[in-house]
Write an enzyme that holds these catalytic residues in place. Structure first.
Site, PDB file in Angstrom:
ATOM      1  N   GLY A 178      24.422 -20.077  46.312  1.00 28.86           N
ATOM      2  CA  GLY A 178      23.535 -18.976  46.820  1.00 28.86           C
ATOM      3  C   GLY A 178      22.974 -19.345  48.130  1.00 28.86           C
ATOM      4  N   ASP A 183      35.328 -15.160  52.551  1.00 29.54           N
ATOM      5  CA  ASP A 183      35.177 -16.583  52.115  1.00 29.54           C
ATOM      6  C   ASP A 183      36.354 -17.139  51.805  1.00 29.54           C
ATOM      7  OD1 ASP A 183      32.850 -15.481  52.664  1.00 29.54           O
ATOM      8  OD2 ASP A 183      32.175 -15.263  50.643  1.00 29.54           O
ATOM      9  N   TYR A 221      24.476  -5.517  47.731  1.00 26.66           N
ATOM     10  CA  TYR A 221      25.798  -5.723  48.271  1.00 26.66           C
ATOM     11  C   TYR A 221      26.723  -4.598  47.877  1.00 26.66           C
ATOM     12  CZ  TYR A 221      29.979  -8.142  49.721  1.00 26.66           C
ATOM     13  OH  TYR A 221      31.153  -8.441  50.487  1.00 26.66           O
ATOM     14  N   GLU A 264      29.426  -9.674  60.125  1.00 25.79           N
ATOM     15  CA  GLU A 264      28.957  -9.785  58.715  1.00 25.79           C
ATOM     16  C   GLU A 264      29.083  -8.574  58.118  1.00 25.79           C
ATOM     17  OE1 GLU A 264      28.574 -12.845  57.086  1.00 25.79           O
ATOM     18  OE2 GLU A 264      27.308 -13.265  58.913  1.00 25.79           O
ATOM     19  N   SER A 315      29.723 -21.313  48.344  1.00 21.41           N
ATOM     20  CA  SER A 315      30.142 -22.241  47.246  1.00 21.41           C
ATOM     21  C   SER A 315      31.138 -21.603  46.393  1.00 21.41           C
ATOM     22  CB  SER A 315      29.045 -22.779  46.503  1.00 21.41           C
ATOM     23  OG  SER A 315      28.450 -21.754  45.757  1.00 21.41           O
ATOM     24  N   SER A 316      31.099 -20.350  45.969  1.00 19.03           N
ATOM     25  CA  SER A 316      31.938 -19.826  45.098  1.00 19.03           C
ATOM     26  C   SER A 316      33.362 -19.866  45.518  1.00 19.03           C
ATOM     27  CB  SER A 316      31.547 -18.222  44.825  1.00 19.03           C
ATOM     28  OG  SER A 316      31.635 -17.590  46.052  1.00 19.03           O
ATOM     29  N   SER A 335      31.549 -29.285  35.362  1.00 20.76           N
ATOM     30  CA  SER A 335      30.828 -29.316  36.725  1.00 20.76           C
ATOM     31  C   SER A 335      29.742 -30.394  36.786  1.00 20.76           C
ATOM     32  CB  SER A 335      30.381 -27.985  37.224  1.00 20.76           C
ATOM     33  OG  SER A 335      29.575 -28.186  38.452  1.00 20.76           O
TER      34      SER A 335
HETATM   35  P1  ADP Z   1      27.583 -18.672  47.644  1.00 17.86           P
HETATM   36  O1  ADP Z   1      29.072 -18.343  47.368  1.00 17.86           O
HETATM   37  O2  ADP Z   1      27.118 -17.882  48.530  1.00 17.86           O
HETATM   38  O3  ADP Z   1      27.177 -19.976  47.300  1.00 17.86           O
HETATM   39  P2  ADP Z   1      27.690 -16.498  45.028  1.00 17.86           P
HETATM   40  O4  ADP Z   1      26.513 -16.349  44.401  1.00 17.86           O
HETATM   41  O5  ADP Z   1      28.766 -16.145  45.698  1.00 17.86           O
HETATM   42  O6  ADP Z   1      26.885 -17.660  46.323  1.00 17.86           O
HETATM   43  O7  ADP Z   1      28.308 -18.171  44.213  1.00 17.86           O
HETATM   44  C1  ADP Z   1      27.532 -18.895  43.802  1.00 17.86           C
HETATM   45  C2  ADP Z   1      27.978 -19.371  42.146  1.00 17.86           C
HETATM   46  O8  ADP Z   1      29.289 -19.870  42.171  1.00 17.86           O
HETATM   47  C3  ADP Z   1      27.230 -20.300  41.480  1.00 17.86           C
HETATM   48  O9  ADP Z   1      26.155 -19.561  40.848  1.00 17.86           O
HETATM   49  C4  ADP Z   1      28.406 -20.834  40.290  1.00 17.86           C
HETATM   50  O10 ADP Z   1      28.434 -19.863  39.262  1.00 17.86           O
HETATM   51  C5  ADP Z   1      29.440 -20.981  41.233  1.00 17.86           C
HETATM   52  N1  ADP Z   1      29.493 -22.498  41.762  1.00 17.86           N
HETATM   53  C6  ADP Z   1      29.781 -22.723  42.908  1.00 17.86           C
HETATM   54  N2  ADP Z   1      30.084 -24.077  43.026  1.00 17.86           N
HETATM   55  C7  ADP Z   1      29.829 -24.551  41.829  1.00 17.86           C
HETATM   56  C8  ADP Z   1      30.016 -25.987  41.303  1.00 17.86           C
HETATM   57  N3  ADP Z   1      30.223 -27.090  42.115  1.00 17.86           N
HETATM   58  N4  ADP Z   1      29.825 -26.215  40.002  1.00 17.86           N
HETATM   59  C9  ADP Z   1      29.692 -24.993  39.178  1.00 17.86           C
HETATM   60  N5  ADP Z   1      29.669 -23.671  39.640  1.00 17.86           N
HETATM   61  C10 ADP Z   1      29.856 -23.518  40.897  1.00 17.86           C
HETATM   62 MG    MG Z   2      30.215 -16.555  47.181  1.00 17.42          MG
END
Ligand code: ADP
Ligand code: MG
Length: 399
Positions: A133, A188, A240, A45, A138-139, A79
């Site tokens: 988050g 990631d 970060y 990490e 998810s990003s 989305s």
């Molecule tokens: P993580 O990557 O750990 O989930 P991040 O803060 O890096 O957290 O990214 C999260 C962001 O990515 C969300 O706040 C949004 O802006 C975007 N995101 C991810 N998946 C989606 C989705 N399915 N629809 C819309 N936005 C998304």
């Molecule tokens: Mg992310």
């Protein structure tokens, strides 16, 4: 694989739903559906931006996009997880524009152009299964899915061999760093694009090389449990970036290009050359964590999967005490899991919230998840979401 009522079932594929939603939003059929996975990092990490080693697996949870190319240079982005829709020209994508989730998606098209690819407009509908988050990336799943769609629809051939996928991962990193403004390090996006089913991805962030490490816990009666604390982290905020700056400061004081250059065996004498306690602690985490990745890989290759638990515990202690990126929810999850049968547990992802993982004998999984839930309830925290995961596959075309 629903192991008990305490554990969430794995997600079903939402492929048809996202195509249908596309048609409803844009009034025509999409050209196809693409997806990319979230990830959990097994160990390693805050090592990626230190040119170190990390070891993610792709999750079964994926982000799906239905997309169709356009003749003009318009981007239309929707989305199912957000009420915010976007309609903008490719020329208007720049640092800080668009804000919100559109930056991650539009950023990929922008970064493809910067990398010299010919890009045109796109209609995109997103449906993601990766919680936002939660430290499950998810990003990068969103970027990987958009990148996969753009690659296929614009004939860029970036999903072919691993070299092409590595190039697309770098493009997604540029999108997130430059347009979304999150200074993430690259693990990631590599996981989303380069992981293989049934394997962990050993990623050497110094040169981008990888090795696929077999990772099949079920064969040895174990489960990898993700404990999403629901305590939201935010990479875009300062913590970060501060840790990154501390690591860079340590490397500068030592006169090395990155903390990767500090040998584990030389750690103690090296630390004496650093100016203050905090910088020493940050460097200690990075150097010992890189060594724990090496040890984990050796254990996995030797088939000693259960022994990885002790390394999870050591990694968590290092992040809690030396790197100081844990939080009460993560510590409680780790403590409750290890107290009730987990062989080891650690926070995963950027920290300050998000998820922890535990290595658990299959027959103790229900007990561990139940213990974590009860520990959260006793502290008055929101209920965590515990689910078992296996190593999934990378970004791909689904239909
Ligand atoms: P993580 O990557 O750990 O989930 P991040 O803060 O890096 O957290 O990214 C999260 C962001 O990515 C969300 O706040 C949004 O802006 C975007 N995101 C991810 N998946 C989606 C989705 N399915 N629809 C819309 N936005 C998304
Ligand atoms: Mg992310």
């Amino acid at each position: 694989m629903p192991l008990s009522p305490e554990i969430s079932a794995p997600p079903a594929s939402p492929g048809p739903t996202v195509a249908q939603s596309f048609s409803e939003a844009f009034g025509s059929d999409p050209a196809g559906v693409w997806s990319a996975p979230g990830r959990v990092n097994l160990i390693g990490e805050h090592t990626d931006y230190n040119a170190g080693l990390c070891l993610p697996i792709a999750l079964p949870q994926r982000t799906y996009v239905a997309a169709a190319p356009r003749a003009d240079r318009l981007l239309r982005l929707c989305s199912l997880q957000s009420g915010q829709r976007y309609e903008l020209n490719l020329e208007d994508v720049r640092v800080g524009n668009p804000t919100g989730w559109g930056g991650y998606a539009a950023g990929v098209l922008w970064a493809l152009q910067v990398a010299g690819h010919e890009v045109r407009g796109l209609d995109v509908m997103v449906n993601g299964q990766v919680p936002f988050g939660s430290g499950l990336s998810s990003s990068a799943a969103l970027e990987g899915a958009v990148g996969a769609a753009a690659s296929d629809l614009m004939g860029l051939d970036l999903l072919g061999d691993d070299m092409a996928r590595a190039a697309l991962a770098a493009i997604c990193v540029n999108a997130e760093n430059t347009i979304a403004g999150a200074p993430t390090g690259g693990m990631d996006q590599s996981a989303a694009l380069r992981c293989q089913v049934g394997h962990a991805l050993l990623l050497d962030c110094r040169d981008g090389t990888i090795a696929q490490i077999p990772f099949d816990l079920s064969a040895v009666g174990l489960v990898l449990l993700v404990m999403d604390t629901r305590a939201e982290h935010a990479n875009v905020d300062g913590q970060y970036a501060q840790r990154r700056a501390s690591c860079q400061e340590a490397a500068e004081q030592l006169g090395v290009a990155s903390l990767r250059e500090v040998g584990f065996n030389d750690l103690h004498e090296t630390l004496d050359r650093l100016s203050d306690e905090k910088t020493r602690a940050r460097a200690t985490h990075v150097v010992t964590e890189i060594e724990r990745v090496r040890e984990t890989v050796a254990l996995l290759r030797a088939g000693r999967l259960a022994d990885v638990g002790a390394l999870f515990n050591a990694s968590h202690a290092s992040m809690r005490d030396d790197f100081e990126i844990s939080c009460a929810e993560l510590d409680i999850a780790v403590e409750a899991a290890t107290a009730h049968g987990a062989l080891g547990a650690r926070m995963t992802g950027g920290g300050f919230g998000g998820s922890a993982i535990a290595l658990v004998p299959t027959d103790r999984t229900a007990e561990v998840s139940s213990a974590v839930r009860h520990a959260f309830a006793a502290k008055g925290f929101d209920a965590p979401d515990c689910f078992a995961v296996t190593a999934g596959g990378p970004a791909r075309r689904d239909s």
